[in-house]
Design an enzyme around this catalytic site. Sequence first.
Site, PDB file in Angstrom:
ATOM      1  N   GLU A  70      19.950  21.720  46.365  1.00 32.17           N
ATOM      2  CA  GLU A  70      20.717  20.803  47.209  1.00 32.17           C
ATOM      3  C   GLU A  70      20.684  19.373  46.672  1.00 32.17           C
ATOM      4  OE1 GLU A  70      19.526  20.402  51.358  1.00 32.17           O
ATOM      5  OE2 GLU A  70      21.394  19.329  51.770  1.00 32.17           O
ATOM      6  N   ASP A  90      16.989  25.122  48.793  1.00 30.43           N
ATOM      7  CA  ASP A  90      17.064  24.023  49.756  1.00 30.43           C
ATOM      8  C   ASP A  90      15.628  23.574  50.022  1.00 30.43           C
ATOM      9  OD1 ASP A  90      17.509  22.195  51.710  1.00 30.43           O
ATOM     10  OD2 ASP A  90      18.934  23.422  52.828  1.00 30.43           O
ATOM     11  N   ILE A  92      14.356  21.124  51.852  1.00 31.39           N
ATOM     12  CA  ILE A  92      14.104  20.969  53.295  1.00 31.39           C
ATOM     13  C   ILE A  92      15.386  21.370  54.003  1.00 31.39           C
ATOM     14  CG2 ILE A  92      13.542  19.434  55.208  1.00 31.39           C
ATOM     15  CD1 ILE A  92      11.972  17.664  53.412  1.00 31.39           C
ATOM     16  N   ASP A  93      15.385  22.530  54.599  1.00 30.68           N
ATOM     17  CA  ASP A  93      16.544  22.938  55.388  1.00 30.68           C
ATOM     18  C   ASP A  93      16.231  22.554  56.828  1.00 30.68           C
ATOM     19  OD1 ASP A  93      19.087  24.074  55.806  1.00 30.68           O
ATOM     20  OD2 ASP A  93      18.080  25.744  56.775  1.00 30.68           O
ATOM     21  N   THR A  95      16.814  18.812  57.526  1.00 32.41           N
ATOM     22  CA  THR A  95      16.331  17.442  57.256  1.00 32.41           C
ATOM     23  C   THR A  95      16.377  16.587  58.519  1.00 32.41           C
ATOM     24  OG1 THR A  95      17.067  17.638  54.975  1.00 32.41           O
ATOM     25  CG2 THR A  95      16.693  15.408  55.777  1.00 32.41           C
ATOM     26  N   ASP A 220      21.710  26.754  51.926  1.00 37.69           N
ATOM     27  CA  ASP A 220      21.282  27.011  53.312  1.00 37.69           C
ATOM     28  C   ASP A 220      21.259  28.525  53.591  1.00 37.69           C
ATOM     29  OD1 ASP A 220      21.351  24.212  54.064  1.00 37.69           O
ATOM     30  OD2 ASP A 220      23.519  24.373  54.212  1.00 37.69           O
TER      31      ASP A 220
HETATM   32  C1  LIP Z   1      21.418  21.615  57.359  1.00 42.85           C
HETATM   33  C2  LIP Z   1      21.452  22.969  58.051  1.00 42.85           C
HETATM   34  C3  LIP Z   1      21.725  22.705  59.509  1.00 42.85           C
HETATM   35  C4  LIP Z   1      23.183  22.339  59.547  1.00 42.85           C
HETATM   36  C5  LIP Z   1      23.511  21.156  58.683  1.00 42.85           C
HETATM   37  C6  LIP Z   1      22.858  21.177  57.320  1.00 42.85           C
HETATM   38  P1  LIP Z   1      19.997  20.449  55.369  1.00 42.85           P
HETATM   39  O1  LIP Z   1      20.847  21.685  56.071  1.00 42.85           O
HETATM   40  O2  LIP Z   1      20.493  23.845  57.870  1.00 42.85           O
HETATM   41  O3  LIP Z   1      21.489  23.832  60.292  1.00 42.85           O
HETATM   42  O4  LIP Z   1      23.591  22.088  60.860  1.00 42.85           O
HETATM   43  O5  LIP Z   1      24.901  21.132  58.547  1.00 42.85           O
HETATM   44  O6  LIP Z   1      23.557  21.929  56.374  1.00 42.85           O
HETATM   45  O7  LIP Z   1      21.035  19.424  55.027  1.00 42.85           O
HETATM   46  O8  LIP Z   1      19.022  19.955  56.362  1.00 42.85           O
HETATM   47  O9  LIP Z   1      19.422  21.081  54.198  1.00 42.85           O
END
Ligand code: LIP
Length: 278
Positions: A70, A90, A92-93, A95, A220
């Site tokens: 990412e 990813d 931190i999924d 963030t 993601d």
């Molecule tokens: C996030 C997702 C979250 C979604 C956001 C974003 P990030 O990933 O896991 O559920 O609503 O659109 O994509 O940016 O925290 O890696």
Amino acid sequence: MDDPWMECMDHCIAVTQEAGKMIREALQKDISIKQKSSPVDLVTETDQKVENLIISSIREKYPTHSFIGEESVAAGAPSILTDDPTWIIDPIDGTTNFVHRFPFVSVSIGFTVNKEIEFGIVYSCIEDKMYTARKGKGAFCNGVPIKVSGQKDISQSLVLTEMGFKPDPKIFRAMMANMESILTIPVHGIRAPGSAAVNMCLVASGAADAYYHIGIHCWDMAGGAAIIREAGGVIMDITGGPFDLMSRRLITASSEDIAKQLAQKIQPFPCGRDDTEN
Ligand code: LIP
């Protein structure tokens, strides 16, 4: 016969544990936030540090492998899926959850060869839940097998999605209209935990019956896709067609019946692809 990718999976679990520790430590300190594409697209120093940790550790062991990460993509690296062994990361999924210390924050890694997902790891690191799945070998949480609820009746289901600000009012209205048409089926409820990878693991472990999303990314989805499939769930495109990792959209569910009913209710809206310039 020896499994050629098992050693990669073991290395992935080890590095993911290290990454989770780094994230938990960062939560004890001040978090400085930067914006990416919009005021609600956030990144922190920790996202970048964790991605560097993961990629450098894997690259040292597997120098010929490819990466889609990412934060590397945000910094200009290409996100084209090839037949090479590829790690889709990813760091931190969730963030936004991390920034608010809302407790669903995960490290998500999917590994593809010939564009097929071979294994997936999602570490929900505040809950200390390590979800793992190797193609054909089942899905696990902390080593214990998991499976989807098996629910087939959408009116008895709990559905997950994610919602947030969309700068285009038409897209914002389409997202809200999709939620309305699902809530009025009616279903038992809609939840938005804030980490796509965790959402997929919640469906995989039977805590929710479906998850749909338009506008996420391959990093993601890649880890969770392996886990959903191996837990006996289904994953498909938002239109009901075959799942496409680079399409930025998906439906996952505990059964084909629920996935198809959701596909009929959801009106797709444009979200671009990960493998083209948008
Ligand atoms: C996030 C997702 C979250 C979604 C956001 C974003 P990030 O990933 O896991 O559920 O609503 O659109 O994509 O940016 O925290 O890696």
